[in-house]
Scaffold this active site. Structure first.
Site, PDB file in Angstrom:
ATOM      1  CB  CYS A 267      -0.875   0.053   1.282  1.00 55.31           C
ATOM      2  SG  CYS A 267      -1.242  -1.742   1.860  1.00 55.31           S
TER       3      CYS A 267
ATOM      4  CE  LYS B 163     -11.542  -7.875   8.075  1.00 54.41           C
ATOM      5  NZ  LYS B 163     -10.802  -8.851   8.228  1.00 54.41           N
TER       6      LYS B 163
ATOM      7  CG  HIS C  13      -6.069  -1.385   1.459  1.00 52.76           C
ATOM      8  ND1 HIS C  13      -4.732  -1.140   1.313  1.00 52.76           N
ATOM      9  CD2 HIS C  13      -6.620  -0.308   2.137  1.00 52.76           C
ATOM     10  CE1 HIS C  13      -4.534   0.082   2.123  1.00 52.76           C
ATOM     11  NE2 HIS C  13      -5.749   0.284   2.372  1.00 52.76           N
TER      12      HIS C  13
ATOM     13  CG  HIS D 205      -3.424  -0.133  -3.115  1.00 55.32           C
ATOM     14  ND1 HIS D 205      -2.399  -0.906  -3.362  1.00 55.32           N
ATOM     15  CD2 HIS D 205      -3.814  -0.647  -1.978  1.00 55.32           C
ATOM     16  CE1 HIS D 205      -2.005  -1.358  -2.474  1.00 55.32           C
ATOM     17  NE2 HIS D 205      -2.933  -1.515  -1.512  1.00 55.32           N
TER      18      HIS D 205
ATOM     19  CG  ASP E 281      -1.912  -5.606  -2.451  1.00 54.18           C
ATOM     20  OD1 ASP E 281      -3.084  -5.518  -2.050  1.00 54.18           O
ATOM     21  OD2 ASP E 281      -1.049  -5.544  -1.778  1.00 54.18           O
TER      22      ASP E 281
ATOM     23  CD  GLN F   6      -1.261  -8.779   0.126  1.00 55.87           C
ATOM     24  OE1 GLN F   6      -0.408  -7.873   0.183  1.00 55.87           O
ATOM     25  NE2 GLN F   6      -1.875  -9.206   0.938  1.00 55.87           N
TER      26      GLN F   6
ATOM     27  NE  ARG G 134       2.134  -9.303   4.900  1.00 46.82           N
ATOM     28  CZ  ARG G 134       0.824  -9.253   4.545  1.00 46.82           C
ATOM     29  NH1 ARG G 134       0.152 -10.216   5.376  1.00 46.82           N
ATOM     30  NH2 ARG G 134       0.453  -8.499   3.860  1.00 46.82           N
TER      31      ARG G 134
END
Length: 645
Positions: free
Chosen positions: A333, A463, A509, A384, A382, A380, A362
């Site tokens: 992000c 979410k 996200h 945005h 992702d 990921q 991570r």
């Protein structure tokens, strides 16, 4: 007078306080017999819990999550009691219920092995047969410590010492067995008829690698034997489908001691991964996304602004470059925000949908690593989306449709959960109300059924989570749509509105696959390694009956390659039956057998995973049909059973 509102909306009035089990018996004797716990004003409580004021009450049975938890928690105590009877010197740590069962962590001088589980189960059956009443009592902190010191249970003493001075310490007793526990539990040991101890693992005390390694015994339990047997069958099927086993057998990925939690993709695994990513790019391009790529490592001050440095640092890998702190990104992000801020934005640019296949790292504890499902680095998928408040509803619908398209393609059923504002949250009431209404409205517009998880959203916004169900009924949380007002605020993101003034965008996200690596793990298990033709690393295997037909086999191979089909040839001097079995074990969709007859007629004998022997076909005809199948991404069902060796 006390008024109790039941789950169905009906009300009961009582002149005096009553326990949950007494209220259940008053509703019906049958309900009291199957009751496992209660839920008072949203909190799961013991059946012994005394209700003394107006409230909403649900009686929980094994069909409810809270009831299942109490039932299996009781089973973990029955197991601990059996262990103490058999091995009095064992020290007990903790024994909670978990998603599919329960476990108990123990410290034993003499190791307990899988061979001992049958003996423990036999003793558990005795405890159940004794139908021991389960009672609850409390002690002061001081008394509780003295009690467990006398019993020589150091782990229980340590747990109590961590509690506040004035804490009320609760205990549960069944027969001679007493355990430190907050509950809830069943009324007696009698209902626990169907149980199975499933495995043994090592577990660090309190999850810390600095502490002693304990023995963790896992089990599960049900109210009916038939349900237990069905579960065991499902677990055996899951074992056959284990993506770690199939990943190795099919040459998809490997793990190495040189990189724990860092998967290595092998050539066939890369074909699978890239095919998925090609599909991802195609659907995102159609849906109006642009693709970006942001650096894997960024400066500390960025992570301080985003809040990760303060709230997520223990999960991040950090380093120092030119005397400045840097972190390898655990999330994409903040990089996406820097791209948004790279030029002035106007309301005409919005919504701006930016997709990124970002590699994130991570730090997961070594004990939690599990094949591709739990790793330390993953891609990921992702995106945005930056937008104006009035665009939220339509954007959510667009994302939900895209996620639906992905799951439908692979044959996944799924359910949807909407999580709302938690107690510890940031932002104004108006923002939260507007955002939650937009999410709810989008789901309603799409006609999607959903469950609301009150107070389970992130601190920065509500979410939507998509939980997919695989071919053997297991659920996996993959897709997520997360609204965020906080990051645009922290980074001071802006756009110029139609009024010529500066405004702050709202950010979504979202992920569809979640982690590409984990999604591949799920797909391996869902399809048991037998991927649809479009996704299969090898789509066709050419099998010459003998060396005499190698020239024709190579001609077939070249034509298939020319047509863009992923193909291999088996050139080994083996019998054709053996070659077919090998190709089948490799889960290859199509086998083309070539011999004298095929060469003479310019044809191929087609055998497939779907129909078995499909007969002789003209090669051009076969190429046309398989190309159509690949293009449509059809998921042909496997109809033929594996031939007996």
């Amino acid at each position: 007078m006390m008024i109790i509102t039941l789950k169905d909306g009906s009300k009961k009035e009582y002149a005096e306080a009553k326990s949950v089990i007494d209220i259940a018996a008053d509703i019906s004797e049958g309900l009291a017999r199957v009751a496992c716990a209660g839920e008072v004003d949203g909190e799961v409580v013991d059946l012994r819990h005394v209700v003394d004021k107006d409230c909403e009450l649900s009686i929980l049975t094994f069909e409810d999550e809270g009831g299942k938890g109490a039932f299996r928690h009781t089973t973990s105590h029955i197991m601990a009691q059996a262990i103490k009877r058999l091995y009095p010197d064992v020290k007990l740590a903790i024994g909670p219920s978990i998603a599919d069962g329960f476990y108990y962590d123990i410290d034993s001088e003499n190791p307990i092995t899988t061979e001992d589980l049958a003996k423990i189960e036999a003793e558990m059956k005795k405890v159940v047969k004794e139908a021991l009443p389960i009672t609850r009592f409390t002690k002061s902190r001081e008394e509780a410590i003295a009690f467990f010191k006398e019993k020589n249970e150091p782990y229980k003493v340590e747990l109590i010492e961590d509690l506040p001075e004035d804490a009320e310490i609760s205990f549960y007793q069944q027969g001679e067995f007493v355990d430190l526990c907050a509950g809830p539990h069943l009324m007696t040991t009698k209902p626990v008829k169907a149980f199975k101890l499933t495995s043994i693992a090592g577990a660090y005390w309190r999850g810390s690698e600095k502490n002693k390694m304990l023995t963790r015994i896992y089990g599960t339990s049900f109210t009916k034997k038939a349900d237990l047997e069905e579960y065991i069958t499902r677990m055996e099927e899951a074992k056959k489908r284990d993506h770690r086993k199939l990943g190795k057998e099919l040459g998809l990925f490997m793990m190495s001691d040189e990189g724990p939690g860092f998967p290595f993709f092998l050539p066939k695994g890369m074909v699978l991964k890239n095919t998925l990513l090609d599909y991802w790019r195609e659907i995102h391009q159609k849906a109006g996304y642009v693709e970006i790529s942001t650096p894997i490592m960024l400066a500390r001050h960025l992570w301080e602004t985003s809040g990760h440095w303060d709230h997520y640092k223990e999960n991040m890998y950090t380093t120092v470059i030119d005397d400045q702190d840097f972190a390898i990104k655990p999330m994409n992000c903040p990089g996406g925000i820097l791209v948004y801020q790279s030029e002035p934005r106007s309301y005409r640019d919005l919504p701006l949908r930016m997709g990124e296949l970002g590699l994130v790292h991570r730090h997961e504890k070594s004990g939690q690593l599990h094949g591709l499902m739990r790793v330390r680095c993953f891609t990921q998928d992702d995106a945005h989306i930056f937008m104006m408040p009035e665009q939220i509803r339509e954007e959510i619908k667009g994302v939900a449709k895209l996620i639906d398209e992905v799951y439908q393609l692979f044959g996944f059923k799924y359910h949807v959960e909407l999580s709302t504002r938690p107690e510890d949250s940031m932002g104004s009431d108006e923002d939260w109300e507007m955002a939650t209404d937009a999410l709810r409205g989008a789901l309603d517009d799409l006609g999607l059924n959903y469950v609301v998880n009150e107070g389970d959203g992130a601190f920065y916004g509500p979410k939507i989570d998509f939980h997919l169900e695989d071919s053997i009924g297991r659920t996996w949380q993959c897709g997520t749509i997360q609204l965020d007002f906080q990051l645009p605020l922290r980074f001071n993101c802006e756009y110029i509105g139609a009024d010529g003034e500066k405004h702050r965008p709202i950010m979504i996200h979202r992920v569809a696959f979640g982690s590409i690596e984990r999604f591949i793990g799920i797909l391996i298990e869902h399809f048991a390694g037998a991927f649809p033709t479009w996704l299969a690393p090898v789509q066709v295997k050419v099998l010459p009956i003998s060396d005499k037909y190698m020239d024709y086999a190579n001609k077939v191979l070249d034509e298939l390659k020319e047509a863009g089909i992923r193909v291999e040839i088996d050139t080994r001097a083996e019998k054709i039956g053996y070659k077919i079995r090998e190709a089948r074990l490799q889960k290859i969709p199509y086998m083309l057998v070539v011999g004298a007859k095929e060469e003479e007629e310019g044809k191929v004998s087609v055998r497939s995973r779907f129909l078995g022997d499909e007969g002789a076909k003209d090669l051009g005809e076969f190429i046309t049909s398989i190309k159509a199948e690949i293009k449509s991404r059809e998921n042909r069902k496997v109809e033929v059973q594996e031939e007996q060796k």
